[in-house]
Design a protein around this motif. Sequence first.
Motif, PDB file in Angstrom:
ATOM      1  N   LYS A 322       0.811  -1.213   0.000  1.00  0.00           N
ATOM      2  CA  LYS A 322       0.000   0.000   0.000  1.00  0.00           C
ATOM      3  C   LYS A 322       0.847   1.268   0.000  1.00  0.00           C
ATOM      4  O   LYS A 322       0.353   2.347  -0.325  1.00  0.00           O
ATOM      5  CB  LYS A 322      -0.933   0.017   1.225  1.00  0.00           C
ATOM      6  CG  LYS A 322      -1.901  -1.154   1.283  1.00  0.00           C
ATOM      7  CD  LYS A 322      -2.819  -1.214   0.077  1.00  0.00           C
ATOM      8  CE  LYS A 322      -3.807  -2.373   0.172  1.00  0.00           C
ATOM      9  NZ  LYS A 322      -4.621  -2.533  -1.040  1.00  0.00           N
ATOM     10  N   SER A 323       2.117   1.169   0.399  1.00  0.00           N
ATOM     11  CA  SER A 323       2.979   2.351   0.405  1.00  0.00           C
ATOM     12  C   SER A 323       3.154   2.917  -1.005  1.00  0.00           C
ATOM     13  O   SER A 323       3.495   4.094  -1.176  1.00  0.00           O
ATOM     14  CB  SER A 323       4.350   2.011   0.987  1.00  0.00           C
ATOM     15  OG  SER A 323       5.039   1.092   0.143  1.00  0.00           O
ATOM     16  N   MET A 324       2.899   2.076  -2.025  1.00  0.00           N
ATOM     17  CA  MET A 324       3.055   2.522  -3.404  1.00  0.00           C
ATOM     18  C   MET A 324       2.040   3.601  -3.770  1.00  0.00           C
ATOM     19  O   MET A 324       2.201   4.306  -4.766  1.00  0.00           O
ATOM     20  CB  MET A 324       2.920   1.334  -4.372  1.00  0.00           C
ATOM     21  CG  MET A 324       3.944   0.225  -4.175  1.00  0.00           C
ATOM     22  SD  MET A 324       5.657   0.802  -4.224  1.00  0.00           S
ATOM     23  CE  MET A 324       5.791   1.355  -5.911  1.00  0.00           C
ATOM     24  N   LEU A 325       0.978   3.745  -2.964  1.00  0.00           N
ATOM     25  CA  LEU A 325      -0.018   4.783  -3.226  1.00  0.00           C
ATOM     26  C   LEU A 325       0.571   6.182  -3.030  1.00  0.00           C
ATOM     27  O   LEU A 325      -0.029   7.173  -3.459  1.00  0.00           O
ATOM     28  CB  LEU A 325      -1.233   4.593  -2.314  1.00  0.00           C
ATOM     29  CG  LEU A 325      -2.118   3.381  -2.637  1.00  0.00           C
ATOM     30  CD1 LEU A 325      -3.178   3.185  -1.569  1.00  0.00           C
ATOM     31  CD2 LEU A 325      -2.771   3.546  -3.999  1.00  0.00           C
ATOM     32  N   GLN A 326       1.714   6.275  -2.368  1.00  0.00           N
ATOM     33  CA  GLN A 326       2.366   7.567  -2.159  1.00  0.00           C
ATOM     34  C   GLN A 326       3.354   7.890  -3.284  1.00  0.00           C
ATOM     35  O   GLN A 326       4.003   8.927  -3.256  1.00  0.00           O
ATOM     36  CB  GLN A 326       3.125   7.557  -0.815  1.00  0.00           C
ATOM     37  CG  GLN A 326       2.355   6.976   0.359  1.00  0.00           C
ATOM     38  CD  GLN A 326       1.100   7.747   0.670  1.00  0.00           C
ATOM     39  OE1 GLN A 326       1.080   8.963   0.578  1.00  0.00           O
ATOM     40  NE2 GLN A 326       0.044   7.047   1.062  1.00  0.00           N
ATOM     41  N   THR A 327       3.469   7.000  -4.262  1.00  0.00           N
ATOM     42  CA  THR A 327       4.503   7.130  -5.290  1.00  0.00           C
ATOM     43  C   THR A 327       4.215   8.269  -6.262  1.00  0.00           C
ATOM     44  O   THR A 327       3.085   8.473  -6.692  1.00  0.00           O
ATOM     45  CB  THR A 327       4.627   5.817  -6.088  1.00  0.00           C
ATOM     46  OG1 THR A 327       4.969   4.765  -5.189  1.00  0.00           O
ATOM     47  CG2 THR A 327       5.704   5.929  -7.165  1.00  0.00           C
ATOM     48  N   ARG A 328       5.277   8.985  -6.604  1.00  0.00           N
ATOM     49  CA  ARG A 328       5.195   9.987  -7.666  1.00  0.00           C
ATOM     50  C   ARG A 328       6.277   9.661  -8.679  1.00  0.00           C
ATOM     51  O   ARG A 328       7.474   9.765  -8.381  1.00  0.00           O
ATOM     52  CB  ARG A 328       5.387  11.397  -7.096  1.00  0.00           C
ATOM     53  CG  ARG A 328       5.124  12.507  -8.112  1.00  0.00           C
ATOM     54  CD  ARG A 328       5.227  13.878  -7.472  1.00  0.00           C
ATOM     55  NE  ARG A 328       4.814  14.917  -8.393  1.00  0.00           N
ATOM     56  CZ  ARG A 328       4.887  16.223  -8.133  1.00  0.00           C
ATOM     57  NH1 ARG A 328       5.357  16.629  -6.956  1.00  0.00           N
ATOM     58  NH2 ARG A 328       4.497  17.113  -9.013  1.00  0.00           N
ATOM     59  N   ILE A 329       5.872   9.229  -9.857  1.00  0.00           N
ATOM     60  CA  ILE A 329       6.814   8.819 -10.895  1.00  0.00           C
ATOM     61  C   ILE A 329       7.055   9.981 -11.853  1.00  0.00           C
ATOM     62  O   ILE A 329       6.110  10.515 -12.448  1.00  0.00           O
ATOM     63  CB  ILE A 329       6.277   7.619 -11.692  1.00  0.00           C
ATOM     64  CG1 ILE A 329       6.039   6.415 -10.772  1.00  0.00           C
ATOM     65  CG2 ILE A 329       7.232   7.246 -12.814  1.00  0.00           C
ATOM     66  CD1 ILE A 329       5.328   5.272 -11.466  1.00  0.00           C
ATOM     67  N   PHE A 330       8.302  10.399 -11.988  1.00  0.00           N
ATOM     68  CA  PHE A 330       8.680  11.404 -12.979  1.00  0.00           C
ATOM     69  C   PHE A 330       9.404  10.699 -14.113  1.00  0.00           C
ATOM     70  O   PHE A 330      10.417  10.035 -13.902  1.00  0.00           O
ATOM     71  CB  PHE A 330       9.615  12.458 -12.365  1.00  0.00           C
ATOM     72  CG  PHE A 330       8.899  13.646 -11.799  1.00  0.00           C
ATOM     73  CD1 PHE A 330       8.315  14.592 -12.630  1.00  0.00           C
ATOM     74  CD2 PHE A 330       8.803  13.823 -10.431  1.00  0.00           C
ATOM     75  CE1 PHE A 330       7.659  15.692 -12.111  1.00  0.00           C
ATOM     76  CE2 PHE A 330       8.145  14.915  -9.895  1.00  0.00           C
ATOM     77  CZ  PHE A 330       7.576  15.861 -10.743  1.00  0.00           C
ATOM     78  N   LEU A 331       8.900  10.851 -15.328  1.00  0.00           N
ATOM     79  CA  LEU A 331       9.556  10.275 -16.496  1.00  0.00           C
ATOM     80  C   LEU A 331      10.285  11.367 -17.267  1.00  0.00           C
ATOM     81  O   LEU A 331       9.923  12.547 -17.196  1.00  0.00           O
ATOM     82  CB  LEU A 331       8.548   9.559 -17.398  1.00  0.00           C
ATOM     83  CG  LEU A 331       8.075   8.209 -16.855  1.00  0.00           C
ATOM     84  CD1 LEU A 331       6.802   8.380 -16.036  1.00  0.00           C
ATOM     85  CD2 LEU A 331       7.829   7.221 -17.967  1.00  0.00           C
ATOM     86  N   GLU A 332      11.294  10.968 -18.023  1.00  0.00           N
ATOM     87  CA  GLU A 332      12.105  11.921 -18.767  1.00  0.00           C
ATOM     88  C   GLU A 332      11.374  12.387 -20.027  1.00  0.00           C
ATOM     89  O   GLU A 332      10.651  11.625 -20.664  1.00  0.00           O
ATOM     90  CB  GLU A 332      13.442  11.290 -19.165  1.00  0.00           C
ATOM     91  CG  GLU A 332      14.326  10.913 -17.980  1.00  0.00           C
ATOM     92  CD  GLU A 332      14.794  12.117 -17.194  1.00  0.00           C
ATOM     93  OE1 GLU A 332      15.054  13.166 -17.827  1.00  0.00           O
ATOM     94  OE2 GLU A 332      14.888  12.012 -15.957  1.00  0.00           O
ATOM     95  N   TYR A 333      11.576  13.639 -20.390  1.00  0.00           N
ATOM     96  CA  TYR A 333      11.058  14.188 -21.637  1.00  0.00           C
ATOM     97  C   TYR A 333      12.235  14.561 -22.528  1.00  0.00           C
ATOM     98  O   TYR A 333      13.384  14.646 -22.070  1.00  0.00           O
ATOM     99  CB  TYR A 333      10.183  15.424 -21.373  1.00  0.00           C
ATOM    100  CG  TYR A 333      10.909  16.558 -20.668  1.00  0.00           C
ATOM    101  CD1 TYR A 333      11.656  17.482 -21.399  1.00  0.00           C
ATOM    102  CD2 TYR A 333      10.873  16.684 -19.286  1.00  0.00           C
ATOM    103  CE1 TYR A 333      12.351  18.510 -20.772  1.00  0.00           C
ATOM    104  CE2 TYR A 333      11.566  17.700 -18.645  1.00  0.00           C
ATOM    105  CZ  TYR A 333      12.291  18.622 -19.393  1.00  0.00           C
ATOM    106  OH  TYR A 333      12.983  19.619 -18.764  1.00  0.00           O
ATOM    107  N   ASP A 334      11.967  14.787 -23.818  1.00  0.00           N
ATOM    108  CA  ASP A 334      13.018  15.191 -24.764  1.00  0.00           C
ATOM    109  C   ASP A 334      12.534  16.372 -25.586  1.00  0.00           C
ATOM    110  O   ASP A 334      11.366  16.409 -26.001  1.00  0.00           O
ATOM    111  CB  ASP A 334      13.361  14.044 -25.730  1.00  0.00           C
ATOM    112  CG  ASP A 334      14.046  12.884 -25.040  1.00  0.00           C
ATOM    113  OD1 ASP A 334      14.985  13.141 -24.269  1.00  0.00           O
ATOM    114  OD2 ASP A 334      13.633  11.735 -25.266  1.00  0.00           O
ATOM    115  N   LEU A 335      13.426  17.316 -25.835  1.00  0.00           N
ATOM    116  CA  LEU A 335      13.127  18.408 -26.757  1.00  0.00           C
ATOM    117  C   LEU A 335      13.540  17.949 -28.146  1.00  0.00           C
ATOM    118  O   LEU A 335      14.728  17.759 -28.416  1.00  0.00           O
ATOM    119  CB  LEU A 335      13.878  19.679 -26.346  1.00  0.00           C
ATOM    120  CG  LEU A 335      13.362  21.002 -26.922  1.00  0.00           C
ATOM    121  CD1 LEU A 335      13.956  22.180 -26.135  1.00  0.00           C
ATOM    122  CD2 LEU A 335      13.695  21.172 -28.402  1.00  0.00           C
TER     123      LEU A 335
END
Length: 346
Positions: A322-335
């Motif tokens: 249940k701790s995964m409910l606190q997860t914030r995933i940032f993925l990489e972007y490209d210009l």
Amino acid sequence: MSEVKRHKTHKKANISDVAKKAGVSIKTVSRFLNQEKYIREETKEKVISAIKALNYSPNVQARGLRGERSYMIGLFVDDLSGDYISKVQRGILSGCEKEGSHLVVEVLSERGSAAKVRDLLSCVRFDGVVLTPPVCDDMAVLNALRDAAIPVVRLGAGIPVPDMALAEIDDYQAARDMTDYLISLGHHSIGFIKGDPSHGSAHERERGYIHALQAAGIAVKSELIVQGMFCHSGGREAAATLLALDPRPTAIFSSNDEMAIGAMASIDAQGMKIPDDISIVGFDDHVMSQIVLPPLTTIHQPIEQMATEAVSLLGKVTKQDKSMLQTRIFLEYDLKVRKSAAPLSC
């Protein structure tokens, strides 16, 4: 005397048949289907071989009745059209294939659709739900899912909700990077087409544009910021407004590609050439961004990967983490630098 033809009916293989052919227990096959850990590779290979030989297809509903998982993932959207939602669906389906789950899509076209959500939850028991903008910021929907104790992953949300996971890119920084890129080309008069205010990303992208100008010592002019609502027609109308200014901007930053493509149509209708007469850039890396002429310089965000990560995260939550409910995933972007923007000619 009429002849009655009898056709043989082929019994569909069940979990017991798989266990017998693989030479293992039914419990072992069940553990394999539920993707539990600590099953020997040799045993896995036997089960896989038996499944293929028998053409066995597990019954999702029956699997849900036997355990705590339903193997159903929900996707709640406000509109099924558009490249963004297509990529989200592909990403979720890829994740579902890995998890052995199925996707159920629900369209919530109106804000505050809590009653519709509760009705759906009374019929379908979801392992988790993925929400796209602007549904991901609809507090009535969020509260209905919270009351039902359904794990949620939100994509690109704007409102912070501590008990629901989030997958996104840094829209603010990406917009700053794109604005900085135009400034590096010599553009100081940069029009900005902003998106639907109900989307959190629209605010973050506008904020990134404004802060990049301020950091470069360039005045922020309200007349250069025009509403486009994240749609093709909105981009076309917004560009017409910007092109009517005297002097007109030397570049336009559209905060999504769909609006940018609409803006390009408006520029073409006025007999102007891109990027000779005006530069234009977008955001999202829409499927059309490489097909339009000239190809559009844009920010690529990994939408499919974001959606696949969301399903993987829900799988971990379902397995009691249940701790995964606190997860914030940032993925990489490209210009992605293409040919729609050029250095400002003196």
